[in-house]
Design an enzyme around this catalytic site. Structure first.
Site, PDB file in Angstrom:
ATOM      1  N   ASN A 188       0.584  -8.633  -9.267  1.00  0.00           N
ATOM      2  CA  ASN A 188       0.805  -7.351  -9.940  1.00  0.00           C
ATOM      3  C   ASN A 188       1.667  -7.452 -11.187  1.00  0.00           C
ATOM      4  O   ASN A 188       1.776  -6.487 -11.930  1.00  0.00           O
ATOM      5  CB  ASN A 188       1.500  -6.364  -8.992  1.00  0.00           C
ATOM      6  CG  ASN A 188       0.613  -5.941  -7.846  1.00  0.00           C
ATOM      7  OD1 ASN A 188      -0.598  -6.120  -7.892  1.00  0.00           O
ATOM      8  ND2 ASN A 188       1.204  -5.387  -6.811  1.00  0.00           N
ATOM      9  N   LYS A 189       2.293  -8.591 -11.411  1.00  0.00           N
ATOM     10  CA  LYS A 189       3.264  -8.684 -12.490  1.00  0.00           C
ATOM     11  C   LYS A 189       2.572  -8.829 -13.859  1.00  0.00           C
ATOM     12  O   LYS A 189       1.389  -9.157 -13.925  1.00  0.00           O
ATOM     13  CB  LYS A 189       4.228  -9.853 -12.227  1.00  0.00           C
ATOM     14  CG  LYS A 189       4.965  -9.746 -10.874  1.00  0.00           C
ATOM     15  CD  LYS A 189       5.828  -8.512 -10.792  1.00  0.00           C
ATOM     16  CE  LYS A 189       6.671  -8.238  -9.591  1.00  0.00           C
ATOM     17  NZ  LYS A 189       6.540  -8.656  -8.284  1.00  0.00           N
ATOM     18  N   ASN A 190       3.343  -8.618 -14.950  1.00  0.00           N
ATOM     19  CA  ASN A 190       2.735  -8.629 -16.293  1.00  0.00           C
ATOM     20  C   ASN A 190       2.086  -9.961 -16.630  1.00  0.00           C
ATOM     21  O   ASN A 190       1.112 -10.015 -17.359  1.00  0.00           O
ATOM     22  CB  ASN A 190       3.785  -8.301 -17.354  1.00  0.00           C
ATOM     23  CG  ASN A 190       4.138  -6.827 -17.349  1.00  0.00           C
ATOM     24  OD1 ASN A 190       4.031  -6.179 -16.317  1.00  0.00           O
ATOM     25  ND2 ASN A 190       4.552  -6.301 -18.479  1.00  0.00           N
TER      26      ASN A 190
END
Ligand SMILES: *Cc1c(COP(=O)(O)O)cnc(C)c1O
Length: 390
Positions: A188-190
């Protein structure tokens, strides 16, 4: 609910993006015969180090392992206290407990939703060893004040920058400044390596220590060229993950620009929808409008529950029925059974208690279309209007 709404595609709250080049690069690693930690990991670490202005960087299997190893590198363990925030992914305080130390929770600032630095000093005791701030949704805390506090009280800082890859403080990248800075590359992280994380360290001695902790405490010294002198785990990142990270890094500027543009639209469209719905007096809290420092990891609102006849769960269900996914980041950590058993109380951090109940993450990821923002904002405002108390 109309049929057209039903037929619109579902918008998840986030979605990772891996391009064909990345997929091809993964296939190449799989065919190469070397799949675990090897040349791609070394290349990824070197590239990250360059990205962070030359500071040493080491990668780990996930963000949780990264933070655990940061605590180990700082020699934090039984008898030590670490000051942190109760509004984070539970990993933050779990790793503190995991090394045998004690998390001390300080309330958050209602505007930034990050640890309230004004309240940190009062929580410092002779046992305090470190401050572990979290940059919720990618918005950093005031780094000048954070490091002034740490210096004054001779504390280490372990930054849980899991959500802040690409964020800045006064023109400097988060990670390029500071003490130990931990990132997560979870899906889910950038920037994602599927699972993974990295730690930015102060010097090569710390980096060598981190390498030992990530692989069984192994050192290359000793009579047979092998010795174990500290207790380490198995927390290495594989070349398969590392090659994904190398390709994500190339796409990061495009991802970042898109995230910021979508966030900008959220502010405009939500405000105009509220206005045309006659809901100007609704105390819906939007994020800090910071387009220089935040990487817009998430777009979070705080629902005015005392002005509504519905709880957050109801709002989420109604959005989901309209094809819109949302998330809760996060419920207050001290409300979890384990933490209650340890004697923590949600009431001791009242702002976190309120925000933990009412914060809501709206969809935000680079692959979203402009029209999605309008659809989400009008669905949200429609639901708020319906549940508005008179
Ligand atoms: C994602 C995240 C973590 C943990 O990272 P993992 O890679 O999932 O182990 C820790 N803290 C925060 C604030 C996070 O968002």
């Amino acid at each position: 609910m109309s049929t057209t709404e039903n037929m619109l595609p579902f918008i998840p709250f986030t979605r990772p993006h891996f391009n064909q080049e990345t997929i091809d690069a993964v296939a190449e690693v799989l065919r190469s015969g070397w799949v675990t930690s090897g040349p791609k990991l070394a290349e990824f670490e070197a590239t990250l180090s360059e990205y962070f202005g030359g500071r040493p960087v080491r990668c780990f299997a996930n963000g949780t392992a990264t933070m655990k190893i940061a605590l180990q590198v700082a020699d934090i363990g039984p008898g030590d206290e670490v000051i942190t925030t109760p509004i984070s992914w539970v990993a933050t305080s779990n790793v503190i407990l995991g090394v045998g130390a004690t998390p001390v929770f300080v309330d958050i600032d209602p505007i930034t939703r990050n640890i309230d630095l004004d309240q940190v000093a009062a929580a410092i005791t002779p046992k305090t060893r470190a401050i572990m701030p979290v940059y919720l949704a990618g918005l950093p805390v005031d780094m000048d004040r954070l490091y002034a506090l740490a210096k004054q009280h001779k504390l280490r800082v372990i930054e849980d920058a899991a959500q802040a890859f690409g964020s800045q403080w006064q023109g400097q990248k988060i990670g390029s400044i500071g003490d130990l800075v931990s990132f997560s590359f979870q899906a889910n992280k950038n920037l994602s390596t599927v699972e993974g994380g990295c730690l930015v360290l102060n010097n090569i001695d710390e980096a060598k220590l981190a390498e030992k902790f990530r692989l069984q405490g192994l050192t290359r010294q000793g009579i047979d060229g092998m010795d174990v002198d500290v207790l380490g785990g198995k927390d290495n990142l594989t070349d398969v993950n590392a090659v994904i990270g190398l390709h994500q890094l190339k796409q990061l500027p495009v991802f970042q620009t898109r995230r910021a543009a979508l966030a900008r639209q959220y502010f405009d469209v939500i405000r105009s929808e509220l206005k045309s719905a006659g809901l100007d007096d609704l105390k819906l809290e939007l994020p800090v409008e910071n387009f220089t420092d935040s990487n817009w990891h998430m777009f979070q609102i705080v629902l005015p529950l005392d002005q509504l006849n519905a709880e957050r769960a109801q709002v989420m269900t109604e959005l989901k029925d309209m094809g819109i996914g949302t998330g809760v980041h996060y419920p207050i950590i001290t409300g979890f059974t384990l933490y209650k058993k340890l004697g923590y109380k949600t009431e001791s951090t009242p702002i976190a208690q309120r925000i933990g109940r009412s914060i809501l993450t709206l969809p935000l990821f680079p692959g979203m279309a402009d029209e999605d923002i309008g659809r989400i904002a009008s669905a949200l405002v429609g639901i708020l209007k319906k549940h508005r108390k008179n």
